[in-house]
Design an enzyme around this catalytic site. Sequence first.
Site, PDB file in Angstrom:
ATOM      1  N   CYS A 198       0.900  -1.329   0.106  1.00  0.00           N
ATOM      2  CA  CYS A 198       0.076   0.048   0.159  1.00  0.00           C
ATOM      3  C   CYS A 198       0.897   1.252  -0.132  1.00  0.00           C
ATOM      4  CB  CYS A 198      -0.801  -0.085   1.269  1.00  0.00           C
ATOM      5  SG  CYS A 198      -1.892  -1.477   1.323  1.00  0.00           S
TER       6      CYS A 198
ATOM      7  N   CYS B 224     -12.728   1.778   9.055  1.00  0.00           N
ATOM      8  CA  CYS B 224     -11.969   0.810   7.969  1.00  0.00           C
ATOM      9  C   CYS B 224     -11.942   2.029   6.576  1.00  0.00           C
ATOM     10  CB  CYS B 224     -12.494  -0.318   7.654  1.00  0.00           C
ATOM     11  SG  CYS B 224     -12.584  -1.461   8.920  1.00  0.00           S
ATOM     12  N   SER B 225     -10.914   2.152   6.019  1.00  0.00           N
ATOM     13  CA  SER B 225     -10.939   2.922   4.684  1.00  0.00           C
ATOM     14  C   SER B 225     -11.436   1.740   3.583  1.00  0.00           C
ATOM     15  CB  SER B 225      -9.339   3.117   4.137  1.00  0.00           C
ATOM     16  OG  SER B 225      -8.632   2.182   4.027  1.00  0.00           O
TER      17      SER B 225
ATOM     18  N   ILE C  41     -11.577   0.000  -0.225  1.00  0.00           N
ATOM     19  CA  ILE C  41     -10.827  -0.363  -1.525  1.00  0.00           C
ATOM     20  C   ILE C  41     -11.298   0.523  -2.455  1.00  0.00           C
ATOM     21  CG2 ILE C  41     -10.231  -2.706  -0.820  1.00  0.00           C
ATOM     22  CD1 ILE C  41     -12.250  -3.901  -3.006  1.00  0.00           C
TER      23      ILE C  41
ATOM     24  N   LYS D 117      -9.734   6.917   4.733  1.00  0.00           N
ATOM     25  CA  LYS D 117     -11.081   6.733   5.228  1.00  0.00           C
ATOM     26  C   LYS D 117     -12.061   7.332   4.191  1.00  0.00           C
ATOM     27  CE  LYS D 117     -14.598   5.426   7.327  1.00  0.00           C
ATOM     28  NZ  LYS D 117     -15.234   5.400   6.062  1.00  0.00           N
TER      29      LYS D 117
ATOM     30  N   HIS E  13      -8.981   4.585  -0.679  1.00  0.00           N
ATOM     31  CA  HIS E  13      -7.613   3.820  -0.800  1.00  0.00           C
ATOM     32  C   HIS E  13      -7.411   2.801  -1.789  1.00  0.00           C
ATOM     33  CE1 HIS E  13      -4.091   2.269   0.756  1.00  0.00           C
ATOM     34  NE2 HIS E  13      -4.681   1.450   1.690  1.00  0.00           N
TER      35      HIS E  13
END
Lengths: 383, 383
Positions: free
Chosen positions: B83, B206-207, B209, B328, B332
């Site tokens: 990442c 959680c961020s 995808i 967030k 991401h």
Amino acid sequence: MKKVAVVGIGCTHVAEHWDKSFRDLFSEAAWNCLDDAHSDKIDALYVGNMASGSFINQENIGTLVADYAGFDNIAATKIEAACGSGGAAIVQGYSAVASGLYDMVMVSGVEKMFDVDTAKTTAILAQAADAEYEMFYGASFVGLNALLARIYMKEYNLKHEDLARFAVHCHKYSKNTKHAAFKFEITLEQAMKSSVIADPLRLLDCSAIADGSAALLLCPFDRAKEFTDTPIELAGVGHAIDSIALHDRKNILGFDATTIAAKKAYNMAKIKAEDVDVVEVHDAFTILGLLDIEDMGFCKKGEAASFIKDGNIEQDGKIPTNLSGGLKARGHPVGATGVYQAYEIVQQLRGEAGQNQVDNAEIGVTQNIGGLGSNISISVFKR
Amino acid sequence: MKKVAVVGIGCTHVAEHWDKSFRDLFSEAAWNCLDDAHSDKIDALYVGNMASGSFINQENIGTLVADYAGFDNIAATKIEAACGSGGAAIVQGYSAVASGLYDMVMVSGVEKMFDVDTAKTTAILAQAADAEYEMFYGASFVGLNALLARIYMKEYNLKHEDLARFAVHCHKYSKNTKHAAFKFEITLEQAMKSSVIADPLRLLDCSAIADGSAALLLCPFDRAKEFTDTPIELAGVGHAIDSIALHDRKNILGFDATTIAAKKAYNMAKIKAEDVDVVEVHDAFTILGLLDIEDMGFCKKGEAASFIKDGNIEQDGKIPTNLSGGLKARGHPVGATGVYQAYEIVQQLRGEAGQNQVDNAEIGVTQNIGGLGSNISISVFKR
């Protein structure tokens, strides 16, 4: 721009390493390299690797291998340019040292290919071509190379034996290369009678997949004597792309990216093709060996077959080529290959190439191809 | 070492781009970036990308995207650090320009994550951790972050709301960010009542995808005025690793690699933490947002929660943080994220951040994490 030196080299055997993991292979080559340089410290690591995500379900491999080998707090990065990953990593290592960003930089290449089945391997390797417009239609890498071979043979009125002679050449020398996968000679007859893989290419026209790792230690040239009595200058790097798909190519009787990258690297090193004493080219298939020596300026277009037949690429020839055995006989652990080539050229320039030593080799060159001639880097090394 | 400038920026929306391919996304961001710099020529391309091999069955993506976007004869290389790939690509772009190897260098980040099912995505993302010693035993990324959150909360006697406040903060600003995936506010109550993913982390910790691409154009600072009236200096880069597996970590109440990379980058740019006017940190999970601002030196260890609650990371606070929305709320797209962060900081330093603009922002910093704090790069930008 600082002058850059190679002060250490290391590698593993190129083989089916069932008993060693990816990180084991890296560590063996990395510590051989550091031992060679009488050093135990690096600032940054560049790892040439094509497809760890598919071959061993692992990304973040810069961190993985540096951690396992015991390198703390360094910068670590994976460099990918398909089968040209190792050569591309050398270019990054070069700029990292030349810029002054880091002093001690390790350039590694690692690939572990035997942990998946062969059908999957073929699919993974085809990811170096255009997945949507070539792979989707079933064009494997050997198939695309066969098309290249067919048109080249037609254009210049050649026979299969003109290609196969390159493989015979590679095997003639690999028997003396300690780390080579295939240490035996083959005859032209054997090559010509081996199984057809993709007509006109036969089994012995094709390099073999392999596991392996090689490493170089780079530093500013003015610090080289701290580590070795025989520093080798990394005097020039060239890197160029072409269209990824063969059908988009302007020229398919050679790789324009080789010509462009060679010109850049030769200019940077202030040399001409005729100054080169020893070379390792990317002969993933025999046809590529012929194209490479033409595109790098060692002979004219269309004349590679006779150039080879006349002995010009032999140990005592005009341009000794692939005396390691090349991809064909040293083996081709894809993302690591470019770094193996550099290892071999540095051995030559140090005078450490044993029975394959070229007399008074002062300038050596490596050529590493990613995809089907679509991402090519060339490095020039000087004694 | 030459001074390096950012003279162009471009990006796509962060979204589920069902109608655009990987190469489409790259090209859109790349040409936006070149238009921004009133230029159409680059010498080299570095593409930050984590897992194209697994997400879209394609390696050799440097070549793929450069070819499709119409960049001929350039050097093109993929950079992978999980990442943290985008941030690592910025480091390579920096050294390539600083060394004088190339003048016009594009640093891109691209990821296309929605072409595989969600279970496979989870497996692919876990390849950023240790495949053999973490993933094999079922430790997903969110699971490992939950362990970090649990111990941090225990050590400093915190509640879930102390983490969740970071997500609320990010969403407060993302509504003004043109390219953000989630342009809406959330309440602390919503965050605290969202579904548990891996206790104590809930959905809104959680961020998400995403698909997306961002690009920067770098060149020597002394050429910057050819391209823009508002050149931004890339004044420092720092890059450091830690052990890949969490169980090998000396310290799990923070990321040592952040501290080391920050020190390197701040020193190179001749700044201190207190000089920073605006920052984008890698908040893949809310717990990371807290660790990041501590590790980068903006507040003391263990004090992030109260630091945040007291308004210090707001637009008018001591250290305005993630005003883009961060991972967030901007989203991401893993290998692209580090380049999005740089895009956003350059906007701030140019005074082009619209409603999220920080007054008189002169020094901006990005922090991009690969793996679970195992590969971290930090860049310092100056107006």
